[in-house]
Design a protein around this motif. Structure first.
Motif, PDB file in Angstrom:
ATOM      1  N   ASP A  89     -10.250   6.700  -4.663  1.00 56.33           N
ATOM      2  CA  ASP A  89     -10.038   7.771  -3.689  1.00 56.33           C
ATOM      3  C   ASP A  89     -11.211   8.751  -3.649  1.00 56.33           C
ATOM      4  O   ASP A  89     -11.500   9.327  -2.608  1.00 56.33           O
ATOM      5  CB  ASP A  89      -8.746   8.528  -4.014  1.00 56.33           C
ATOM      6  N   TYR A 101      -0.599  -1.414   6.859  1.00 55.71           N
ATOM      7  CA  TYR A 101      -0.357  -0.125   6.214  1.00 55.71           C
ATOM      8  C   TYR A 101      -0.277  -0.277   4.696  1.00 55.71           C
ATOM      9  O   TYR A 101      -0.802   0.547   3.937  1.00 55.71           O
ATOM     10  CB  TYR A 101       0.942   0.506   6.729  1.00 55.71           C
ATOM     11  N   THR A 114      -2.873   1.477   2.120  1.00 53.41           N
ATOM     12  CA  THR A 114      -2.331   2.464   1.191  1.00 53.41           C
ATOM     13  C   THR A 114      -2.702   2.137  -0.249  1.00 53.41           C
ATOM     14  O   THR A 114      -2.976   3.035  -1.052  1.00 53.41           O
ATOM     15  CB  THR A 114      -0.793   2.537   1.318  1.00 53.41           C
ATOM     16  N   ILE A 168     -10.393   3.042  -0.846  1.00 52.93           N
ATOM     17  CA  ILE A 168     -10.625   3.520   0.512  1.00 52.93           C
ATOM     18  C   ILE A 168     -11.784   2.805   1.202  1.00 52.93           C
ATOM     19  O   ILE A 168     -11.818   2.691   2.427  1.00 52.93           O
ATOM     20  CB  ILE A 168     -10.856   5.046   0.502  1.00 52.93           C
ATOM     21  N   ASP A 217      -1.832   4.673   8.623  1.00 52.29           N
ATOM     22  CA  ASP A 217      -2.243   4.137   7.328  1.00 52.29           C
ATOM     23  C   ASP A 217      -2.645   5.245   6.355  1.00 52.29           C
ATOM     24  O   ASP A 217      -2.250   5.243   5.187  1.00 52.29           O
ATOM     25  CB  ASP A 217      -3.371   3.104   7.491  1.00 52.29           C
ATOM     26  N   THR A 218      -3.417   6.226   6.825  1.00 57.06           N
ATOM     27  CA  THR A 218      -3.832   7.309   5.938  1.00 57.06           C
ATOM     28  C   THR A 218      -2.689   8.283   5.662  1.00 57.06           C
ATOM     29  O   THR A 218      -2.722   8.993   4.649  1.00 57.06           O
ATOM     30  CB  THR A 218      -5.028   8.070   6.532  1.00 57.06           C
ATOM     31  N   ARG A 262      -1.048   6.760   2.759  1.00 62.93           N
ATOM     32  CA  ARG A 262      -1.970   6.931   1.624  1.00 62.93           C
ATOM     33  C   ARG A 262      -1.888   8.363   1.099  1.00 62.93           C
ATOM     34  O   ARG A 262      -1.879   8.593  -0.116  1.00 62.93           O
ATOM     35  CB  ARG A 262      -3.400   6.598   2.064  1.00 62.93           C
ATOM     36  N   SER A 263      -1.830   9.338   1.996  1.00 64.27           N
ATOM     37  CA  SER A 263      -1.700  10.742   1.589  1.00 64.27           C
ATOM     38  C   SER A 263      -0.399  10.963   0.844  1.00 64.27           C
ATOM     39  O   SER A 263      -0.362  11.683  -0.163  1.00 64.27           O
ATOM     40  CB  SER A 263      -1.757  11.654   2.815  1.00 64.27           C
ATOM     41  N   ARG A 286       1.236   8.813  -0.921  1.00 62.55           N
ATOM     42  CA  ARG A 286       1.085   8.242  -2.271  1.00 62.55           C
ATOM     43  C   ARG A 286       0.346   9.216  -3.188  1.00 62.55           C
ATOM     44  O   ARG A 286       0.772   9.450  -4.336  1.00 62.55           O
ATOM     45  CB  ARG A 286       0.318   6.919  -2.198  1.00 62.55           C
ATOM     46  N   GLN A 330      -4.044   6.825 -10.650  1.00 61.73           N
ATOM     47  CA  GLN A 330      -4.039   5.930  -9.492  1.00 61.73           C
ATOM     48  C   GLN A 330      -5.202   4.932  -9.523  1.00 61.73           C
ATOM     49  O   GLN A 330      -5.550   4.365  -8.486  1.00 61.73           O
ATOM     50  CB  GLN A 330      -4.086   6.749  -8.204  1.00 61.73           C
ATOM     51  N   ARG A 340      -0.357   2.406  -8.406  1.00 55.32           N
ATOM     52  CA  ARG A 340      -0.301   2.738  -6.983  1.00 55.32           C
ATOM     53  C   ARG A 340       0.916   2.084  -6.321  1.00 55.32           C
ATOM     54  O   ARG A 340       1.554   2.680  -5.457  1.00 55.32           O
ATOM     55  CB  ARG A 340      -1.593   2.307  -6.281  1.00 55.32           C
ATOM     56  N   SER A 381       4.158   3.750  -4.375  1.00 62.56           N
ATOM     57  CA  SER A 381       4.226   3.449  -2.937  1.00 62.56           C
ATOM     58  C   SER A 381       5.507   2.773  -2.497  1.00 62.56           C
ATOM     59  O   SER A 381       5.921   2.933  -1.336  1.00 62.56           O
ATOM     60  CB  SER A 381       3.031   2.560  -2.539  1.00 62.56           C
TER      61      SER A 381
END
Length: 499
Positions: free
Chosen positions: A44, A195, A199, A203, A360-361, A364-365, A367, A378, A384, A388
């Motif tokens: 990240d 997605y 996630t 990145i 998708d983000t 991710r946010s 998570r 993570q 992760r 999730s």
């Protein structure tokens, strides 16, 4: 077209002039080490090129809001232009820039931590829950919306292939594979699988690689519609013709204030953006890149919203104002009629990629926020995945409801839009408190914070899906909440300056 053209120029001037002013107020330090360098974990936190960060940020925030929201907001008339322009310059872009820069200064903190640092632990815990709920709503809404557009896109492609009158083409279209992609369930599955990958994976493995391609389609869509607006020169409402509410449900059921200011969220100001900015704050290598990335991405989104508001006004003038017309239909009809078959395919892909690259983000946010709350590392894929799985399950539940309930999508969209604006209120107040503590010009966020407080509080009382009170009572209660909030801030200032 005159109002539209002036509005377009004002957005560009806003970035150059007011954006530089806001940057000066914050005071970025090009010599300060950023979280991407200090905390590089290869997942990240990692340095990325500035142009790529801008594209990711723009795609993150440019979901269905500046398209569907602008189309629904266009029903209110030429007032939509004013809100998109002044909202983007003085509220939305300022909100995005300062929120992103606060994250950089605090080691890449997520939004709830930024709010908690400035508004207290109680606000932090509320915002953790509130933000995760919003992220799940975004994930669900931004699966359902693109799926309906993709089904329309496949119908357009089908007509194009059949126009060749070729036996092999006909056989392919009527075969066992192609019809599957005319089913929205197929696209639900495909988008959701994407997605999950975006996630869980680092990145730079998915998001960093595919976003530039998505950005090309999105930019083509915006430029294509913009060029055709000037080629066709349709009759559009001008602000000197009046700012009356032209919504088909009328002023009684859909008052311009606060309804338009909630309908057009992502094209003017959106709390969702502040949840995405920390993702990019963790990848920037210099604080001076903040204005083009954060402020610039919001202005670019405002331009997209302005384009679709104008295109929607053209559509409503041609077909009549009807609130039952789906925004996806407006997008398809304008794209096909103005850009032809091939151009419409690229344009519709741009419209589709916008929400997908926000959904998708968003997950991710969610998570990262949950992981920070639980104190879970993570770096490993297993860690992760554990975080999730509940997020994926809740998103699927909301998605199923939106599909199988007749009014599910509309209801979820309204709640998403309101949650979006409430989040912007908390973010604006957190930034205002930060600026006040640092003895900086806090009025640049105080005024938008007061305005959005009035919008969100009034909406609770006046909206049919909320309390449905009379206009007079709703406005009075909204004003009381706003005044009490202002008094609380003044009391904070006195204590702060007394120190």
């Amino acid at each position: 077209m005159i109002t539209f053209s002036i509005a377009l120029v004002l957005l560009i001037i806003g970035y150059i002039v007011y954006g530089a002013f806001v940057e000066k107020v914050f005071g970025p330090d090009p010599n300060r080490k950023t979280p991407a360098i200090e905390k590089n974990d290869g997942v990240d936190f990692m340095p990325l090129p500035t142009w790529r960060i801008f594209m990711i940020q723009f795609l993150n925030i440019a979901g269905l809001g500046p398209i569907f929201g602008a189309i629904m907001g266009a029903m209110f008339g030429s007032s939509a232009y004013l809100w998109i322009v002044f909202g983007s310059i003085f509220a939305g872009a300022t909100h995005d820039y300062l929120g992103g820069m606060l994250s950089i200064r605090e080691g890449g903190e997520s939004l709830p931590d930024i709010i908690g640092r400035n508004l207290g632990m109680g606000a932090k815990q509320v915002m953790r829950f509130f933000t995760i709920v919003l992220m799940i709503l975004v994930g669900a809404v931004f699966v359902s919306g693109p799926s309906s557009i993709l089904v329309s896109l496949m119908t357009t492609i089908e007509k194009f292939l059949l126009s060749f009158d070729n036996e092999s083409m006909t056989s392919f279209v009527n075969g066992s594979i192609f019809p599957l992609f005319k089913n929205s369930i197929t696209w639900f599955v495909i988008i959701f699988i994407y997605y999950v990958c975006a996630t869980l994976l680092p990145i730079d493995k998915v998001i960093g690689k595919v976003y530039p391609l998505f950005a090309i389609a999105l930019i083509f869509m915006a430029l294509g519609i913009l060029i055709m607006l000037y080629v066709n020169c349709p009759t559009l409402p001008e602000i000197w013709e009046g700012l009356n509410n032209t919504h088909p449900k009328g002023e009684d059921n859909m008052p311009l204030f606060p309804m338009m200011f909630v309908s057009i969220a992502c094209g003017a100001i959106s709390g969702f953006h502040a949840t995405q900015s920390p993702l990019m704050a963790r990848c920037m290598t210099n604080e001076k890149h903040g204005r083009p990335i954060f402020y610039g991405a919001m202005i670019t989104e405002g331009i997209v919203a302005l384009i679709w508001a104008a295109a929607a006004n053209y559509f409503f003038n041609e077909h009549g104002m009807d609130d039952k017309i789906a925004a996806s239909l407006v997008v398809k009809e304008i794209s096909v009629n103005w850009l032809g078959t091939f151009g419409s395919v690229l344009a519709l892909l741009g419209v589709v990629f916008a929400p997908i690259t926000s959904g998708d983000t968003a997950l991710r946010s969610a998570r990262l926020i949950v992981a920070e709350f639980l104190g879970k590392e993570q770096k490993t894929i297993l860690s992760r995945l554990v975080i999730s799985l509940p997020i994926f399950a809740l998103t699927l539940g909301v998605l199923v409801y939106s599909v199988y309930d007749n009014d599910g999508f509309q209801l979820i969209w309204r709640y998403f839009a309101w949650c979006n604006q409430v989040l912007s209120v908390f973010t604006l107040w957190a930034i205002t408190v930060y600026l006040a503590k640092k003895k900086k010009l806090f009025i640049i966020t105080l005024i938008p914070a007061l305005f959005m407080t009035m919008v969100c509080s009034t909406y609770i009382f006046i909206a049919p899906e909320c309390m449905g009170l009379s206009h007079c009572i709703s406005y009075c209660l909204g004003a009381v909440i706003t005044i009490v909030t202002l008094i609380s801030f003044i009391a904070f200032l006195k204590k702060e300056y007394a120190k």
